[in-house]
Scaffold this motif. Structure first.
Motif, PDB file in Angstrom:
ATOM      1  N   GLN A  13      -3.736  -2.283   2.896  1.00  0.00           N
ATOM      2  CA  GLN A  13      -3.798  -3.252   3.995  1.00  0.00           C
ATOM      3  C   GLN A  13      -2.434  -3.907   4.189  1.00  0.00           C
ATOM      4  OE1 GLN A  13      -3.973  -5.472   6.811  1.00  0.00           O
ATOM      5  NE2 GLN A  13      -5.951  -4.426   6.594  1.00  0.00           N
ATOM      6  N   SER A  50      -1.985   0.637   6.317  1.00  0.00           N
ATOM      7  CA  SER A  50      -3.194   0.697   7.139  1.00  0.00           C
ATOM      8  C   SER A  50      -2.862   0.676   8.630  1.00  0.00           C
ATOM      9  CB  SER A  50      -4.113  -0.481   6.801  1.00  0.00           C
ATOM     10  OG  SER A  50      -3.438  -1.715   7.037  1.00  0.00           O
ATOM     11  N   ASP A  73      -7.023  -2.588   0.152  1.00  0.00           N
ATOM     12  CA  ASP A  73      -7.132  -1.775   1.366  1.00  0.00           C
ATOM     13  C   ASP A  73      -8.416  -2.154   2.092  1.00  0.00           C
ATOM     14  OD1 ASP A  73      -9.219  -0.561   0.044  1.00  0.00           O
ATOM     15  OD2 ASP A  73      -8.141   1.272  -0.398  1.00  0.00           O
ATOM     16  N   ASN A  74      -8.717  -1.447   3.143  1.00  0.00           N
ATOM     17  CA  ASN A  74      -9.876  -1.813   3.969  1.00  0.00           C
ATOM     18  C   ASN A  74     -11.178  -1.189   3.493  1.00  0.00           C
ATOM     19  OD1 ASN A  74      -8.210  -3.299   5.694  1.00  0.00           O
ATOM     20  ND2 ASN A  74      -7.801  -1.529   7.002  1.00  0.00           N
TER      21      ASN A  74
END
Length: 310
Positions: A13, A50, A73-74
């Motif tokens: 991210q 990202s 991260d997502n």
């Protein structure tokens, strides 16, 4: 000088990089290079973010870092065995280490969070707890400091974490100056909720937003429908109808939720008597506040205050 290693991996991210600005500004305010930040990854070289662009990184190194932080991260993607091994070998040698968002999964996989308190982005917290039952997951926290380990929620919480680290190193005055330069409120307390009444309400029009902003800044006032309607430049009847349509709540319920949230934050920050909190946040007396807390949290304020102190 303190070496800070930010560990990234493909599709991390990108907002996590914003914490670098806090360290950069701390250097400028201190007038010396307090922090030097390095981006690290499994093999070094370019790593995709990202957002689609790539950043240059150094390979994971055996040299020590004062602070190691694993980015999130997502999607809570799988962590490489090389990174897990690196964390297990090198993180304990750092003065402090931690994670942003789903980076906590990497620390957990390395066994570094066993028996510890930790947090992560609220939407991954339940999976995190199921996957690592030996960790005491507190899903409703901006960040948590347990010994030398720091874990934070997702997205913008990385800035709160960075400000907390700066405050630990250089004091509250420098951290406050950094937050001003960043044009953010002075860092949110670690115990603050990841959720916000204002975010949950999400009014669409400027008029209702203005009324809510006024209410949040004047919780000690009566805040009748007539008062709020005047701020919104609407008649009381029209204001109530539009407010309900835009927020899904009555004005009275929304004001109670704002008061409960503010009272909870005051108690979690410590140093406030319950009677004082009730007066400052507009409840008027502790019994009225107690009933509101039970409606909102299922617990009286004393229980939340004791838990915060513990």
């Amino acid at each position: 000088m303190q070496e800070i290693g930010l560990i990234v991996y493909p599709d991390f991210q990108v907002l996590g990089l914003s914490m670098c600005a806090a360290f950069e500004l701390a250097n400028a305010i201190a007038g010396r290079e307090v922090y030097r930040v390095s981006l690290l990854s499994d093999g070094g070289g370019l790593v995709r973010t990202s957002a689609g662009f790539a950043v240059d990184t150094q390979p994971l190194l055996t040299r020590s870092f004062d602070t190691l932080i694993v980015m999130g991260d997502n999607h809570a993607t799988s962590i490489s065995a090389q990174l897990v091994a690196y964390l297990g070998r090198c993180a304990p040698a750092s003065r402090r280490f931690g994670s942003i968002c789903t980076g906590a999964f990497a620390l957990a996989e390395a066994g570094l969070l066993d028996g510890r308190r930790a947090t992560t982005h609220w939407c991954h917290a339940r999976d995190f707890q199921r996957s690592y039952p030996r960790i005491k997951v507190e899903e409703d926290r901006i960040f948590i400091n347990d010994g030398k380990i720091w874990t934070s929620a997702g997205m913008s919480a990385c800035v709160d974490l960075a400000l907390a680290l700066v405050e630990q190193d250089l004091g509250s005055d420098v951290a406050r100056q950094v937050s001003r330069q960043l044009v953010v409120y002075h860092r949110r307390a670690g115990g603050q909720s990841q959720f916000s009444v204002m975010l949950e309400l999400q009014p669409r029009t400027d008029r209702i937003q203005a009324a809510l902003a006024y209410a949040k800044e004047n919780l000690k006032a009566e805040l009748s429908v007539n008062d709020l309607a005047e701020v919104a430049h609407l008649s009381p009847r029209q204001f109530s109808r539009v407010f309900q349509a835009e927020t899904g709540q009555s004005p009275a319920k929304a004001i109670e939720n704002l008061r409960v949230e503010s009272a909870r934050l005051m108690m979690e920050s410590g140093g406030h008597l319950i009677d004082s909190v009730a007066m400052i946040t507009g409840f008027g007396d502790r019994e009225r506040m107690r009933r509101a807390f039970i409606r909102a949290y299922g617990q009286p304020p004393q229980v939340i205050q004791r838990a915060s102190r513990a």
